[in-house]
Each structure stands twice: as C-alpha cells, then as structure tokens.
Write a protein that holds these residues in place. Structure first.
Motif, PDB file in Angstrom:
ATOM      1  N   ASN A 186     -81.965  28.251 -28.060  1.00 43.65           N
ATOM      2  CA  ASN A 186     -83.010  28.943 -29.113  1.00 43.65           C
ATOM      3  C   ASN A 186     -84.390  28.581 -29.156  1.00 43.65           C
ATOM      4  N   ALA A 187     -84.307  27.234 -28.715  1.00 47.48           N
ATOM      5  CA  ALA A 187     -85.937  26.870 -28.503  1.00 47.48           C
ATOM      6  C   ALA A 187     -86.571  27.615 -27.194  1.00 47.48           C
ATOM      7  N   GLU A 188     -85.822  27.731 -26.119  1.00 50.29           N
ATOM      8  CA  GLU A 188     -86.307  28.155 -24.912  1.00 50.29           C
ATOM      9  C   GLU A 188     -86.544  29.767 -25.136  1.00 50.29           C
ATOM     10  N   PHE A 189     -85.699  30.588 -25.935  1.00 54.78           N
ATOM     11  CA  PHE A 189     -85.884  31.859 -26.020  1.00 54.78           C
ATOM     12  C   PHE A 189     -87.165  32.117 -27.184  1.00 54.78           C
ATOM     13  N   GLY A 190     -87.078  31.227 -28.159  1.00 57.16           N
ATOM     14  CA  GLY A 190     -88.110  31.132 -29.180  1.00 57.16           C
ATOM     15  C   GLY A 190     -89.399  30.967 -28.553  1.00 57.16           C
ATOM     16  N   PHE A 191     -89.426  29.845 -27.653  1.00 57.48           N
ATOM     17  CA  PHE A 191     -90.720  29.720 -26.906  1.00 57.48           C
ATOM     18  C   PHE A 191     -91.242  30.713 -26.004  1.00 57.48           C
ATOM     19  N   ARG A 192     -90.495  31.401 -25.093  1.00 55.25           N
ATOM     20  CA  ARG A 192     -90.782  32.506 -24.413  1.00 55.25           C
ATOM     21  C   ARG A 192     -91.046  33.756 -25.267  1.00 55.25           C
ATOM     22  N   CYS A 193     -90.578  34.087 -26.455  1.00 58.13           N
ATOM     23  CA  CYS A 193     -90.986  34.912 -27.322  1.00 58.13           C
ATOM     24  C   CYS A 193     -92.346  34.842 -27.867  1.00 58.13           C
ATOM     25  N   ALA A 194     -92.664  33.480 -28.109  1.00 57.11           N
ATOM     26  CA  ALA A 194     -93.995  33.180 -28.539  1.00 57.11           C
ATOM     27  C   ALA A 194     -94.957  33.518 -27.498  1.00 57.11           C
ATOM     28  N   MET A 195     -94.890  33.067 -26.437  1.00 54.43           N
ATOM     29  CA  MET A 195     -95.866  33.253 -25.290  1.00 54.43           C
ATOM     30  C   MET A 195     -96.130  34.746 -25.141  1.00 54.43           C
ATOM     31  N   ARG A 196     -95.069  35.900 -25.565  1.00 53.89           N
ATOM     32  CA  ARG A 196     -95.415  37.220 -25.385  1.00 53.89           C
ATOM     33  C   ARG A 196     -95.894  37.776 -26.712  1.00 53.89           C
ATOM     34  N   MET A 197     -96.359  36.817 -27.772  1.00 54.72           N
ATOM     35  CA  MET A 197     -96.646  37.314 -29.013  1.00 54.72           C
ATOM     36  C   MET A 197     -95.485  37.856 -29.904  1.00 54.72           C
ATOM     37  N   GLU A 198     -94.272  37.533 -29.643  1.00 57.92           N
ATOM     38  CA  GLU A 198     -93.329  38.196 -30.417  1.00 57.92           C
ATOM     39  C   GLU A 198     -92.781  37.241 -31.413  1.00 57.92           C
ATOM     40  N   TRP A 199     -93.774  37.341 -32.432  1.00 59.36           N
ATOM     41  CA  TRP A 199     -93.577  36.270 -33.600  1.00 59.36           C
ATOM     42  C   TRP A 199     -92.401  36.151 -34.330  1.00 59.36           C
ATOM     43  N   ASP A 200     -92.003  37.481 -34.805  1.00 62.92           N
ATOM     44  CA  ASP A 200     -91.055  37.653 -35.586  1.00 62.92           C
ATOM     45  C   ASP A 200     -89.760  37.089 -35.040  1.00 62.92           C
ATOM     46  N   VAL A 201     -89.291  36.936 -33.676  1.00 61.15           N
ATOM     47  CA  VAL A 201     -88.212  36.614 -33.126  1.00 61.15           C
ATOM     48  C   VAL A 201     -88.525  35.080 -32.886  1.00 61.15           C
ATOM     49  N   GLY A 202     -89.685  34.709 -32.089  1.00 60.79           N
ATOM     50  CA  GLY A 202     -89.866  33.470 -31.708  1.00 60.79           C
ATOM     51  C   GLY A 202     -90.038  32.112 -32.702  1.00 60.79           C
ATOM     52  N   VAL A 203     -91.044  32.541 -33.596  1.00 64.70           N
ATOM     53  CA  VAL A 203     -91.081  31.548 -34.426  1.00 64.70           C
ATOM     54  C   VAL A 203     -89.985  30.884 -35.240  1.00 64.70           C
ATOM     55  N   PRO A 204     -89.341  31.816 -35.888  1.00 63.28           N
ATOM     56  CA  PRO A 204     -88.006  31.185 -36.706  1.00 63.28           C
ATOM     57  C   PRO A 204     -87.140  30.476 -35.640  1.00 63.28           C
ATOM     58  N   LEU A 205     -86.993  30.860 -34.426  1.00 62.55           N
ATOM     59  CA  LEU A 205     -86.074  30.288 -33.431  1.00 62.55           C
ATOM     60  C   LEU A 205     -86.725  28.862 -33.220  1.00 62.55           C
ATOM     61  N   LEU A 206     -87.978  28.853 -33.099  1.00 61.62           N
ATOM     62  CA  LEU A 206     -88.482  27.431 -32.795  1.00 61.62           C
ATOM     63  C   LEU A 206     -88.445  26.596 -34.059  1.00 61.62           C
ATOM     64  N   ILE A 207     -88.657  27.008 -35.228  1.00 59.86           N
ATOM     65  CA  ILE A 207     -88.731  26.310 -36.325  1.00 59.86           C
ATOM     66  C   ILE A 207     -87.155  25.704 -36.582  1.00 59.86           C
ATOM     67  N   SER A 208     -86.283  26.497 -36.500  1.00 63.22           N
ATOM     68  CA  SER A 208     -84.911  26.188 -36.876  1.00 63.22           C
ATOM     69  C   SER A 208     -84.356  25.188 -35.743  1.00 63.22           C
ATOM     70  N   SER A 209     -84.750  25.492 -34.445  1.00 56.68           N
ATOM     71  CA  SER A 209     -84.315  24.490 -33.498  1.00 56.68           C
ATOM     72  C   SER A 209     -84.786  23.006 -33.435  1.00 56.68           C
ATOM     73  N   PHE A 210     -86.139  22.880 -34.051  1.00 54.88           N
ATOM     74  CA  PHE A 210     -86.553  21.427 -34.224  1.00 54.88           C
ATOM     75  C   PHE A 210     -85.987  20.899 -35.527  1.00 54.88           C
ATOM     76  N   GLN A 211     -85.642  21.813 -36.476  1.00 53.52           N
ATOM     77  CA  GLN A 211     -84.893  21.407 -37.618  1.00 53.52           C
ATOM     78  C   GLN A 211     -83.694  20.652 -37.273  1.00 53.52           C
ATOM     79  N   ARG A 212     -83.036  21.354 -36.465  1.00 57.51           N
ATOM     80  CA  ARG A 212     -81.659  20.864 -36.105  1.00 57.51           C
ATOM     81  C   ARG A 212     -81.666  19.857 -35.088  1.00 57.51           C
ATOM     82  N   ASN A 213     -82.719  19.654 -34.108  1.00 58.14           N
ATOM     83  CA  ASN A 213     -82.925  18.864 -32.846  1.00 58.14           C
ATOM     84  C   ASN A 213     -84.037  18.533 -32.778  1.00 58.14           C
TER      85      ASN A 213
END
Length: 542
Positions: free
Chosen positions: A399-426
């Motif tokens: 989830n962090a990897e996918f979110g990271f790559r989405c953020a690099m392409r400015m796909e915020w709606d997908v990437g940011v929630p994935l990144l936040i949840s991945s850090f909450q869990r790990n």
C-alpha cells in the motif's frame, strides 16, 4: 549494580538522561521518576533495596501502610515502563551503546549492550543449509481492571503459538516450553532466532494487545504492533476468548508476511518453496535493508541473493527481492559490476521471472511495478502495483509503495490515503515513503507539514540527498533560508552536483512535471551554489 556491568557510571547516566528527554520515550511523569530512581539506586550500590514497597513510598508517594499484595500499582507501572523502554529503543536506538532495561521478575535495572553478530570471512561460501528459524513466544503479560480473567494472557499466548504453527516453514516452540522458559530466571538452553513478547490490557470496554518481535542473535527489536478490539458490556468469557483468537490470527499472519515466510496453504499462490530454509533468512535481511535503506548492506545482500536463486531457481520471493535491489541500483546510482552494467534490465528480468513463478504473489508484482517505474513506464507500473495491492490488500508495504508512486504522479485521491493508512498500521516501515506525503503537502502549500515529512524521510544512515533537498524546498518557502542552506550543503556532500542536474534527476524518477517545476523553481536561486543561501541566511541572522 549488575554482576557484569557494561560501561561507566557516566555512560549509564548519559543514556538515562537521553532516554528521559527523548520524544520516543512515551512514558508518564511517574514512570520518568520510576526509571530515574531505580537507575540511580543501582548506580549507588543499593540495587538490593529496590522493592515494590520502596518504589511505592519513595517514588509514588504512598504512605507507610502500602501493601504490594493489595495494591498492584508498582507491578502495573513496571509493565508500562518496560513497554515504554522497548518502544524507545525500537524507535530511536541507544545513544551510548548501552540499553537500560527492567528485566521481568525484578525492578532492578540492567545495563546491556547487544552482542555483535559474528563476522563471516569474505572468502567463506554462503551457507544455504541452515535449519528453519526458531521462534519463541514468551508468555504475554496481562493487565486487567478486574481479577476475573487471570489466564487470558496465557490463553492469547497459546492461541498465537497455535496460529504460528500453521506456517510450516517455522519451528515454533510449544506452549509448555514457552511457559517454562518465560518463568525461568536463568538464560534458556534452547536455540532461539526470534522472540515474540507482548502485553494484554483488558478494560471494561476493550482488549488491547501489544507485540514486539526481536532478532535474538543481534539483540534488535525490528517489529512492533498493537491491536485493539472493542468488547461488549456483558464481558462474556467466550467473547473474550474469541477476540483473542482473532488477534492471534492477525498477528501471526503479519509476522509471516514480515519475514517473508508463507503459509503452507498459499503455496500455489506464492510459488514453490525454497529447498533450503536459509533462503528465508536472506528475505529477512532484505526486509531490514528495505526498511533502513542502508546502502552499506546492498552489495553483500545482492551477492547472497544471486547465490540463493542459483541454488533455488524456482524461489519467487528471492527473485522479487533481488529485482528490487537492482531497481535500487538505478534509483541510487550504484555499480553492480561488469556483469550487470544495466541493472534495470536485470531488475525487469528477475521481476518477470518472479511473476511467472508466482503469478498471484503481491511481492512479485511489487518488484515488477518498481522495475517498470525506473524503466520509464510509470503508467504501466501503477497498474502493476494496483494489481499487487488487490492480491494482498492488507500488506502495508505494498500500500505504501502504490501510494508513494501515485503521489509522485499527483494522483492524490488514491495515493495519500494509502500512505497515511500504511504508516498508521506500520510506523516502522521504510522512511522513504514519507517523500510521497511531502510531495502532497508541498503541492498544497502546507510547507510546515511538508518539512516535517521530509525530515521523517531522512534515514538513520543519512546517505540519500533527496530528503535534504525536500527539506530545503519547504524551508525556503517558509523563509528559513539558513536552515535550507545546511540541508542543501548536505545534499551536495552526499551527491556532488545534484543541484545542477536537479531537473533531469527528478524527471528521471517519473515525478509529475508540475511537481518538478515547482521544486526546481523553489530551489533555483541556489542551483549554482549553496553559498547564495548561506549568504542570505547569514544576512538575516545579522
């Protein structure tokens, strides 16, 4: 003091002061006093006087009528202090090389240093004929507001052991051995590679379990996790046991995922198992490398994994991890020798082979997505990573990897929630993923939070320039030019000339052109020399 003390009194006091002031030592004022008291008493040679009564009266302010048999306050606070110390050393490590611990069964602190792992001569061949990893589950400590369920901690211990035994590539000590060794005061006479400890806290409304996993041979805690479940008002015993069973299943699955050890029931999905158990140890070493981004581990691990796939050519997990290493060679400009002058080609080949061997493996798709990204195919890479997350939606790293790559392409709606949840869990996952959140904050104009995310992305080894460049960009937007200059100087020291080629470097990493433009525009005054910002910062200070 300890029978075999480590370090001088000055070192111990320096470590104590560091712990007490560290943000990672998340303890109450009471437990700050508790720790300082027992350490100073021990250093003064009065360790034998440290009892529940003396702590209660000297530290907690209880009167002379205090009865430890009737009032469990010291025992409960000691458990909390142990957890706070474990969390601190997991998150921040030791300042002096000494670790302060409060061993179970006593309130007298120990001052310890992990034994270094034995070195292996460079000429020694890779030993791929080792046994399965040995796991010990220690009896979980229990804290309860009532005395109605005295054995629930033992029940959870048994359930975790039972859940772990489903992973046939592990050697898990049985419940009887676990209980006996947990109660023994002497060192166990069994071989242990990994030790799982935990605490169970029961309130009127919830059950909370906290876990720590330690690499015993290296003395390192490398994974922590907490699970909380709401319970009904009836406090039905069968409900409590069922909740503990669900917790046990979850933690066992996460541990298996963390170490790259796959459930026997998922062999068809994950591909064939290696013929030698030691191959799994290299996956564990890879996970440590991936989390710390310590490039000093890169070349030895690359060579070891090349040997692993030569001996186990159908082991998909090793192919995937080795592919990710070669992608890192592209990412960080590392030399893989004359046999692999174009590491991205090797990364793609290994990843495709991993997917061929295990088409339903999230790890294999992860490797393929990263390799596609660095070969200049960001759209294809995102689709591959999306499939990887669908195959294993609970994998925080995917989830962090996918979110990271989405953020690099400015796909915020997908990437940011994935990144936040991945850090909450790990929270202890690779710090590199904080850059994804930096990009979002920076694009949104939240420069204060962007700077914090960039700082969080600086790995302990501090050998990567981009987090420092990110820090500088946010600090410049905040008008803090002197601090920005220091980060740019560090980036140049790590990668000379990085600022002059910044546009090409960021574009090669497939970052969205709008983000590249904003970053380069922000840093433009200092691209031809850090001295410009140094001068500006100095003028502001005067």
């Amino acid at each position: 003091m300890n029978d075999h003390p480590i370090g001088s009194e000055e070192q111990v006091r320096a470590e104590l002061n560091h712990v007490l002031r560290a943000p990672s030592f998340q303890a109450t004022d009471r437990n700050h006093r508790f720790l300082a008291y027992v350490v100073e008493e021990t250093l003064a040679g009065r360790g034998e006087r440290i009892k529940a009564y003396s702590i209660a009266t000297d530290v907690f302010g209880r009167d002379d009528s205090f009865d430890p048999l009737q009032d469990p306050i010291v025992r409960i606070e000691a458990g909390r202090l142990r957890r706070a110390l474990e969390h601190h050393y997991l998150a921040a490590g030791s300042l002096t090389g000494i670790r302060i611990t409060i061993p179970k069964g006593t309130y007298i602190p120990a001052f310890e240093a992990p034994e270094p792992a034995p070195s292996v001569p460079a000429s020694a061949p890779l030993d791929l004929h080792m046994k399965a990893p040995h796991v010990m589950v220690r009896a979980f400590e229990q804290h309860c507001w009532a005395a109605d369920w005295p054995d629930l901690g033992r029940t959870l211990t048994l359930q975790v052991i039972s859940a772990l035994t489903r992973f046939t590539e592990l050697f898990v000590y049985g419940f009887g051995t676990s209980m006996a060794l947990s109660e023994a005061h002497s060192a166990p006479r069994v071989e242990i590679d990994y030790e799982l400890t935990g605490n169970l806290t029961i309130t009127r409304t919830s059950i909370r379990a906290e876990f720590l996993l330690q690499n015993v041979r290296e003395g390192r805690f490398f994974w922590s996790h907490s699970i909380e479940r709401v319970i009904g008002q009836s406090l039905d015993p069968s409900e409590l046991v069922a909740v503990c069973g669900a917790i046990a299943g979850e933690v066992a699955s996460i541990i298996a995922q963390r170490d790259g050890i796959m459930d026997g029931q998922a062999r068809e999905m994950a591909g064939e198992m290696p013929t030698q158990f030691a191959a799994y140890h290299k996956l564990i070493e890879f996970q440590d490398y991936w989390r710390t981004v310590d490039l000093g581990r890169f070349e030895p691990l690359r060579q070891d994994l090349e040997r692993v796939i030569a001996e186990d050519p159908r082991f998909a997990g090793a192919h995937a991890c080795l592919s990710l290493l070669y992608s890192d060679a592209v990412r960080y400009g590392l030399d893989c020798g004359p046999e692999h002058p174009r590491p991205i080609e090797r990364a793609l080949l290994l990843a495709r082979r991993a997917v061929q061997l295990a088409p339903m493996s999230g790890r294999a798709r992860h490797a393929l997505g990263v390799a596609e990204w660095f070969s200049g195919q960001p759209g294809k890479a995102l689709e591959t990573l999306r499939v990887a997350c669908e195959l294993n939606p609970n994998d925080s790293e995917l989830n962090a990897e996918f979110g990271f790559r989405c953020a690099m392409r400015m796909e915020w709606d997908v990437g940011v929630p994935l990144l936040i949840s991945s850090f909450q869990r790990n929270p202890q996952q690779s710090v590199q993923y904080h850059i994804g959140l930096f990009l979002y904050r920076f694009a949104m104009g939240d420069y204060e939070q962007a700077q914090q995310e960039a700082m969080a992305a600086i790995a302990p080894a501090d050998v990567h320039p981009h987090p420092h460049i990110a820090c500088a960009a946010a600090l410049i937007r905040l008008g803090r030019h002197g601090e920005a200059s220091a980060h740019l100087a560090r980036a140049e020291a790590i990668a000379p000339g990085i600022l002059d080629r910044l546009h090409d470097d960021l574009s090669a990493r497939q970052i969205h052109p709008d983000l590249v433009a904003k970053l380069v525009l922000t840093l433009d005054p200092s691209r031809n020399g850090v001295a410009v910002l140094r001068q500006r910062g100095a003028s502001q200070r005067h």
